[in-house]
Design an enzyme around this catalytic site. Structure first.
Site, PDB file in Angstrom:
ATOM      1  N   THR A  12     -60.486  -0.041 -51.746  1.00 23.35           N
ATOM      2  CA  THR A  12     -60.389   0.742 -50.511  1.00 23.35           C
ATOM      3  C   THR A  12     -59.537   1.998 -50.714  1.00 23.35           C
ATOM      4  OG1 THR A  12     -59.488   0.742 -48.267  1.00 23.35           O
ATOM      5  CG2 THR A  12     -58.551  -0.851 -49.759  1.00 23.35           C
ATOM      6  N   SER A  69     -51.303  -2.128 -44.906  1.00 27.56           N
ATOM      7  CA  SER A  69     -51.463  -3.460 -44.291  1.00 27.56           C
ATOM      8  C   SER A  69     -51.493  -4.471 -45.425  1.00 27.56           C
ATOM      9  CB  SER A  69     -52.783  -3.545 -43.503  1.00 27.56           C
ATOM     10  OG  SER A  69     -53.875  -3.723 -44.402  1.00 27.56           O
ATOM     11  N   TYR A  79     -53.866  -6.627 -45.916  1.00 27.86           N
ATOM     12  CA  TYR A  79     -55.225  -6.580 -46.463  1.00 27.86           C
ATOM     13  C   TYR A  79     -55.333  -5.488 -47.528  1.00 27.86           C
ATOM     14  CZ  TYR A  79     -59.664  -4.241 -46.868  1.00 27.86           C
ATOM     15  OH  TYR A  79     -60.730  -3.563 -47.388  1.00 27.86           O
ATOM     16  N   HIS A  80     -54.910  -4.279 -47.178  1.00 29.36           N
ATOM     17  CA  HIS A  80     -55.020  -3.181 -48.144  1.00 29.36           C
ATOM     18  C   HIS A  80     -54.172  -3.471 -49.390  1.00 29.36           C
ATOM     19  CE1 HIS A  80     -56.325  -0.910 -44.445  1.00 29.36           C
ATOM     20  NE2 HIS A  80     -57.158  -0.372 -45.307  1.00 29.36           N
ATOM     21  N   LYS A 104     -55.858  -5.417 -52.017  1.00 23.60           N
ATOM     22  CA  LYS A 104     -56.771  -4.609 -52.842  1.00 23.60           C
ATOM     23  C   LYS A 104     -55.991  -3.893 -53.947  1.00 23.60           C
ATOM     24  CE  LYS A 104     -60.736  -4.918 -50.320  1.00 23.60           C
ATOM     25  NZ  LYS A 104     -62.135  -4.907 -50.685  1.00 23.60           N
TER      26      LYS A 104
HETATM   27  N1  USQ Z   1     -58.103   3.753 -35.237  1.00 25.68           N
HETATM   28  C1  USQ Z   1     -57.954   4.316 -33.982  1.00 25.68           C
HETATM   29  N2  USQ Z   1     -58.551   3.673 -32.932  1.00 25.68           N
HETATM   30  C2  USQ Z   1     -59.274   2.533 -33.075  1.00 25.68           C
HETATM   31  C3  USQ Z   1     -59.428   1.984 -34.370  1.00 25.68           C
HETATM   32  C4  USQ Z   1     -58.817   2.613 -35.427  1.00 25.68           C
HETATM   33  O1  USQ Z   1     -57.311   5.353 -33.800  1.00 25.68           O
HETATM   34  O2  USQ Z   1     -59.767   2.018 -32.061  1.00 25.68           O
HETATM   35  C5  USQ Z   1     -57.502   4.430 -36.415  1.00 25.68           C
HETATM   36  C6  USQ Z   1     -56.620   3.529 -37.242  1.00 25.68           C
HETATM   37  O3  USQ Z   1     -55.299   3.498 -36.727  1.00 25.68           O
HETATM   38  C7  USQ Z   1     -56.726   4.172 -38.623  1.00 25.68           C
HETATM   39  C8  USQ Z   1     -58.130   4.752 -38.643  1.00 25.68           C
HETATM   40  O4  USQ Z   1     -58.558   4.805 -37.285  1.00 25.68           O
HETATM   41  O5  USQ Z   1     -55.805   5.224 -38.736  1.00 25.68           O
HETATM   42  C9  USQ Z   1     -59.128   3.915 -39.445  1.00 25.68           C
HETATM   43  O6  USQ Z   1     -59.104   2.602 -38.928  1.00 25.68           O
HETATM   44  P1  USQ Z   1     -60.280   1.544 -39.228  1.00 25.68           P
HETATM   45  O7  USQ Z   1     -59.991   0.335 -38.385  1.00 25.68           O
HETATM   46  O8  USQ Z   1     -61.603   2.187 -39.079  1.00 25.68           O
HETATM   47  O9  USQ Z   1     -60.086   1.286 -40.769  1.00 25.68           O
HETATM   48  P2  USQ Z   1     -59.094   0.342 -41.585  1.00 25.68           P
HETATM   49  O10 USQ Z   1     -58.376  -0.647 -40.760  1.00 25.68           O
HETATM   50  O11 USQ Z   1     -58.262   1.210 -42.444  1.00 25.68           O
HETATM   51  O12 USQ Z   1     -60.085  -0.500 -42.475  1.00 25.68           O
HETATM   52  C10 USQ Z   1     -61.457  -0.175 -42.667  1.00 25.68           C
HETATM   53  C11 USQ Z   1     -62.168  -1.427 -43.171  1.00 25.68           C
HETATM   54  C12 USQ Z   1     -61.568  -1.812 -44.493  1.00 25.68           C
HETATM   55  C13 USQ Z   1     -61.651  -0.630 -45.458  1.00 25.68           C
HETATM   56  C14 USQ Z   1     -60.955   0.571 -44.847  1.00 25.68           C
HETATM   57  C15 USQ Z   1     -61.033   1.832 -45.656  1.00 25.68           C
HETATM   58  O13 USQ Z   1     -62.042  -2.475 -42.222  1.00 25.68           O
HETATM   59  O14 USQ Z   1     -62.225  -2.955 -45.003  1.00 25.68           O
HETATM   60  O15 USQ Z   1     -61.032  -0.982 -46.649  1.00 25.68           O
HETATM   61  O16 USQ Z   1     -61.595   0.859 -43.590  1.00 25.68           O
HETATM   62  S1  USQ Z   1     -59.612   2.851 -45.445  1.00 25.68           S
HETATM   63  O17 USQ Z   1     -59.372   3.063 -44.006  1.00 25.68           O
HETATM   64  O18 USQ Z   1     -59.859   4.105 -46.125  1.00 25.68           O
HETATM   65  O19 USQ Z   1     -58.492   2.130 -46.012  1.00 25.68           O
END
Ligand code: USQ
Length: 383
Positions: free
Chosen positions: A144, A179, A181-182, A185
């Site tokens: 990720t 997190s 989870y991250h 990875k």
């Molecule tokens: N966010 C909001 N509002 C929401 C949901 C999320 O502002 O309702 C924000 C979060 O705080 C974060 C961003 O949007 O800053 C991305 O959140 P996300 O829930 O889309 O992504 P994340 O939790 O980081 O995890 C997802 C996948 C995970 C993958 C990751 C890639 O669930 O499996 O590894 O995206 S990354 O985000 O680049 O780490």
């Protein structure tokens, strides 16, 4: 090619299995329904009900005249995994079999422990099954972008050249995840790098950003073949969530100031990237790291795009900043390199107005199934 997909029932695993089987590869899938079970336990079921793997495979095989082979077991069970690897002799293993939710991993001790044990356990078992039974097999592992965190310098593609006291050395790019989870990875990457340099494994580690999308070529033929589409706070990623919120008339939940920048990609591009990585395997003793996303946006920009797409369909979309349940920078520098997959000839599907409108229209067909109770964040990083 003989391709073994670990986690083949998931949001990415199932579309990957269908796409590769339709290209004529010999595809075998393993899953233990972890994500389905966790979704049930946390009241986070997908928007559209998904047939189980047995039914999905039957439907796919009947529709396309192909054959996906499947097994239901837990890949943390080494004996089961190694006997499958020995019997199937895969040329590529695609490893998606991880607990994929950052919020889930932050609920409390049992959830954190389950995430750690599952994610590291499966990676470790996949490595050893390869060492013992398929040493030439190419492992394509989903990492990720979140491994890097949001450092105040450019993010490179996996590695960093460091000059120190007049000498230079190339290291894994520093990682500082946001997190548990991250963080699993990050630990996966370290484990892979150890076994690559010690036992000569061949590994591609894909640093993927948040994915969006709900249809693939196969689900266009039959909607029941669609991937599991989540919009809840635990398993839903931000773009998918915003689109469902727009349809449900719920103000888009921007966490905090909304300046969080991430690199996004269309589900169709995940399939392409994995295929490109698979078709150009690395040499033994090489760990290739590719940053897997096509565009960078802030959360505010995403909300604005969804609002614009809604407007064109006659939906009035409101945007509301709510208290951020996560500990993360809400405004920061972000410039991540992502040229490796483009060099392998990735043809990106960008987040155009048309793409968002098409997703909105599809979600509107299922409007009645949206449960507003699943939308607001239920997990805080502070508790
Ligand atoms: N966010 C909001 N509002 C929401 C949901 C999320 O502002 O309702 C924000 C979060 O705080 C974060 C961003 O949007 O800053 C991305 O959140 P996300 O829930 O889309 O992504 P994340 O939790 O980081 O995890 C997802 C996948 C995970 C993958 C990751 C890639 O669930 O499996 O590894 O995206 S990354 O985000 O680049 O780490």
């Amino acid at each position: 090619m003989r391709i073994l997909i670990l986690g083949g029932d998931g949001y990415l695993g199932w579309p990957t299995a269908m796409a590769f089987a339709n290209e004529g590869h010999d595809v075998c899938v393993v899953d233990n329904y972890l994500r389905r079970n966790l979704a049930r336990e946390t009241n986070s079921e997908a928007l559209m009900s998904c047939p189980n793997l047995h039914e999905r495979v039957g439907l796919f095989n009947a529709t396309f005249g192909r054959k996906i082979d499947y097994h239901i077991f837990d890949c943390t069970d080494f004996a089961r995994l190694e006997s499958l690897v020995a019997a199937f002799a895969p040329e590529t293993i695609i490893h998606y079999a991880e607990q994929p939710s950052a919020p889930y991993s932050m609920i409390g001790f049992p959830e954190a422990q389950r995430t750690l044990n599952n994610n590291l356990g499966v990676t470790f078992n996949a490595i050893w099954a390869i060492i013992r039974h398929a040493p030439d097999c190419h492992l394509v592992k989903l990492g990720t972008m979140g491994e890097y965190g949001t450092p105040n310098i450019d993010i490179e593609e996996g590695w960093l050249d460091v000059s120190h006291n007049g000498r230079r050395h190339k290291f894994l790019y520093p990682r500082q995840a946001g997190s548990l989870y991250h963080t699993t990875k990050v630990l996966d990457t370290d484990l892979l790098w150890f076994y690559v340099r010690t036992y000569g494994l061949r590994v591609t580690d894909l640093m993927q950003g948040p994915v969006y999308g709900l249809d693939t070529n196969e689900s266009a033929a039959d909607k029941r073949l669609a991937p599991s589409f989540h919009y809840d706070d635990i398993f839903g990623t931000v773009v998918n969530r915003f689109l469902v919120q727009a349809v449900a008339g719920i103000p888009l939940t921007v966490y905090g100031r909304g300046g969080q920048t991430r690199g996004y990609l269309n589900l169709l591009d995940t399939l392409q990237c994995v295929e490109l990585a698979m078709k150009s395997p690395v040499e033994r003793g090489e760990l290739r790291i590719l940053n897997q996303f096509t565009e960078q946006f802030t959360v505010n920009e995403l909300a604005q795009r969804v609002r614009d797409a809604g407007k064109r369909l006659g939906i009035e979309v409101r945007i509301e900043s709510i208290e951020n349940p996560r500990k993360e920078l809400e405004e920061h520098y972000y410039n991540a390199r992502h040229s490796g997959l483009l060099e392998l000839r990735l043809k990106p599907h960008f987040m155009t107005e048309e793409v968002l409108e098409k997703m909105l229209s599809r979600i509107m067909e299922c409007r009645d199934a949206i449960d507003p109770k699943k939308v607001m964040p239920r997990v805080s990083w502070r508790s």
